[in-house]
Design an enzyme around this catalytic site. Structure first.
Site, mmCIF file in Angstrom:
data_model
loop_
_atom_site.group_PDB
_atom_site.id
_atom_site.type_symbol
_atom_site.label_atom_id
_atom_site.label_comp_id
_atom_site.label_asym_id
_atom_site.label_seq_id
_atom_site.Cartn_x
_atom_site.Cartn_y
_atom_site.Cartn_z
ATOM 1 N N HIS A 63 -7.919 -5.723 -0.911
ATOM 2 C CA HIS A 63 -6.698 -4.987 -0.578
ATOM 3 C C HIS A 63 -5.928 -5.645 0.581
ATOM 4 O O HIS A 63 -4.714 -5.791 0.525
ATOM 5 C CB HIS A 63 -7.099 -3.563 -0.193
ATOM 6 C CG HIS A 63 -5.956 -2.613 -0.068
ATOM 7 N ND1 HIS A 63 -5.243 -2.160 -1.140
ATOM 8 C CD2 HIS A 63 -5.406 -2.017 1.021
ATOM 9 C CE1 HIS A 63 -4.311 -1.325 -0.729
ATOM 10 N NE2 HIS A 63 -4.384 -1.221 0.587
ATOM 11 N N CYS A 110 0.841 -1.211 0.000
ATOM 12 C CA CYS A 110 0.000 0.000 0.000
ATOM 13 C C CYS A 110 0.876 1.261 0.000
ATOM 14 O O CYS A 110 1.730 1.407 -0.868
ATOM 15 C CB CYS A 110 -0.973 -0.052 1.170
ATOM 16 S SG CYS A 110 -2.232 1.236 1.088
ATOM 17 N N ASP A 144 -9.674 -5.398 -5.419
ATOM 18 C CA ASP A 144 -9.226 -4.301 -4.554
ATOM 19 C C ASP A 144 -10.016 -3.027 -4.858
ATOM 20 O O ASP A 144 -9.937 -2.485 -5.961
ATOM 21 C CB ASP A 144 -7.725 -4.068 -4.788
ATOM 22 C CG ASP A 144 -7.082 -3.210 -3.722
ATOM 23 O OD1 ASP A 144 -7.811 -2.516 -3.002
ATOM 24 O OD2 ASP A 144 -5.844 -3.234 -3.621
#
Lengths: 356, 148
Positions: free
Chosen positions: A330, A143, A301
């Site tokens: 995610h 991320c 995601d």
């Protein structure tokens, strides 16, 4: 002789369920239990080394450093025994390190990507190399951690000895505004980033949490609890939910300077992919990344759609690069029930021959 | 004779049909909400709500901050700005210590290379130079020095 049926009345059952519900909603699960030692620290950042379980001759000589997002706790990578990426990798013979950013205080409101990538990361790597006598290492960024590792790889990767770069659900390309809900919410017409930061200093964890949950409001605010109630009699399911809920509700603020860069330079101006992002006077040129690259994309995601992660493949100069798609969300691709069957073995399978 | 609902494996759940309806409803509601939060109107509305909150709460926050500052002054206690300033200085000291630590590591490596066999196995924790001391330990050291 047949066993006598266990007689339970509905009131007793309901009471037991409510007891379980109260427990998981009001307590913290034991998470991040893989043994580790502190190697280095600077301000709130800490570099940990997970205690190896294999003798040195059976371990991979190239260590792996995990870099998680700035606004969440990194123990999602080590959620609970038996279901931990960290535990899995340590058992596979990796010398594993975790760069934990900690929680920024009011004094850290001016920290930017510049500080994280040119002060914190190089110093942590320097310490790792000096202490354990290695010249090369691998980085795994997830991320926002993937943004940091990408910037670091472009600016310092070759110099510091970065051999392998793994990017998980990396939000790097912000050009497709139609597919990015965050881009719409933080559009300069509606969202005054300076006013928010003038008020709070750092971006409060609760606001970030709201933003992430509001992308799928019914699923996060209703469905999640309905799922728990439906499975309240299944101890394994409850344990898993409890651990994940502990992580989800443990929010960390995002340093104001980094938040401003994320919104203005990335979400609004897409500077990283355009080659216009400046970090302490240096242009971040993605073609300067030569490390072996594995990009992992979560097909479902909703936080980082695949259009944000794919384009880096064409920008880097890595001769050895792979794009891996996996079903899941995610967080689910690394912490969900399928992680140990698909994502983790693939990362190990890719990394092992490149860590010799 | 009717089957034993407990020993049959699957117990009869009178709520099961209702659960199906509930799931269909939640699914439809979820999709509607996802479409809604993805709209320009939602972005505009949330932006307006946030902006209003920040604008309206600003005078109250300022008043509280001023009052707090005065109170801390009266009590001869450091304000947030003072603590922030000290924390910044501590980080600078930590960085200098980190650089010194790196230099020591370099010198140690050179000594090892010049004299003895190279370090193959990472040194155990108790033999390693410690990471830069945290605020707590550095203040503890200062206290010790003070005693001497």
């Amino acid at each position: 002789m047949a066993e006598a049926p266990v007689l339970t009345d509905p009131f007793t059952e309901a009471a037991e369920r409510l007891k379980t519900l109260t427990k998981v909603m009001s307590t913290k699960a034991a998470i991040g239990q893989t043994p580790k030692e502190l190697v280095w620290t600077l301000n709130k950042a800490k570099l940990y080394r997970y205690t190896p379980v294999l003798p040195q001759e059976q371990r991979h000589p190239v260590p792996v450093v995990l870099v998680f997002a700035l606004m969440n706790r990194p123990y999602i990578l080590d959620l609970r025994p038996g279901h931990s990426f960290v535990e899995y990798m340590v058992n596979k013979g990796y010398d594993l390190y975790l760069l934990d950013w900690g929680a920024p205080g009011p004094e850290d409101k001016n920290l930017t990507f510049d500080d994280y990538t040119l002060d914190y990361m190089p110093r942590a790597i320097r310490k790792l190399k000096a202490t354990f006598g290695v010249e090369e290492f691998s980085l795994l960024g997830w991320c926002i951690g993937a943004i940091l590792t990408t910037i670091y790889a472009a600016l310092r990767g070759d110099e510091d000895g970065l051999r392998n770069l793994i990017l998980l659900t990396a939000p790097l390309d912000f050009s497709d505004k139609q597919n990015l809900t965050f881009a719409r919410w933080t559009d300069e017409r509606y969202f005054d980033v300076d006013k928010v930061l003038a008020t709070f200093g750092n971006m409060p964890g609760e606001m970030i949490d709201y933003g992430a949950k509001a992308l799928k409001p019914v699923e996060n605010y209703v469905g999640n609890y309905v799922k728990l109630w439906d499975n309240i009699d299944d101890p394994r399911m409850v344990e898993s939910w409890h651990a994940m809920n502990t992580w989800v509700t443990d929010n960390v603020p995002l340093a104001g300077g980094a938040f401003r860069q994320l919104i203005v330079d990335l979400y609004r101006k897409d500077k990283l992919m355009r080659g216009e992002l400046m970090i302490r006077g240096q242009r971040v040129d993605l073609s300067r990344i030569h490390a072996n690259l594995l990009t992992v994309i979560a097909e479902d995601d909703h936080i980082t759609p695949s259009c944000q992660s794919e384009p880096i493949m064409a920008k880097v100069s890595s001769a050895d690069k792979e794009l891996f798609r996996v079903r899941g969300g995610h967080i689910g691709i690394m912490a969900g029930s399928g992680a140990s069957k698909f994502t983790w073995p693939h990362i190990d399978g890719w990394l092992a021959p490149r860590s010799k | 004779m009717a089957e034993d609902p407990v020993h049959d494996g699957k117990r009869f759940d009178p709520m099961e049909p209702w659960k199906g309806v509930r799931d269909i409803y939640l699914d439809a509601w979820g999709k509607t909400m996802v479409d809604m939060v993805n709209s320009e109107a939602y972005a505009q509305a949330t932006g307006a709500v946030l902006d209003t909150y920040l604008t309206v709460s600003a005078p109250f926050r300022e008043a509280v901050e001023k009052a707090m500052l005065k109170t801390l002054e009266q009590l001869a206690m450091p304000s947030r700005a003072d603590v922030v300033s000290i924390a910044g200085r501590m980080t600078n000291i930590e960085m200098r210590l980190d650089d010194l630590d790196a230099k020591l590591d370099g010198i140690q490596r050179l000594i090892v290379q010049a004299g003895t066999a190279p370090l193959a196995e990472p040194r155990p924790a108790h033999q390693r130079s410690k990471p830069p001391a945290s605020k707590k330990t550095s203040s503890a050291k200062k206290a010790k020095r003070g005693k001497k």
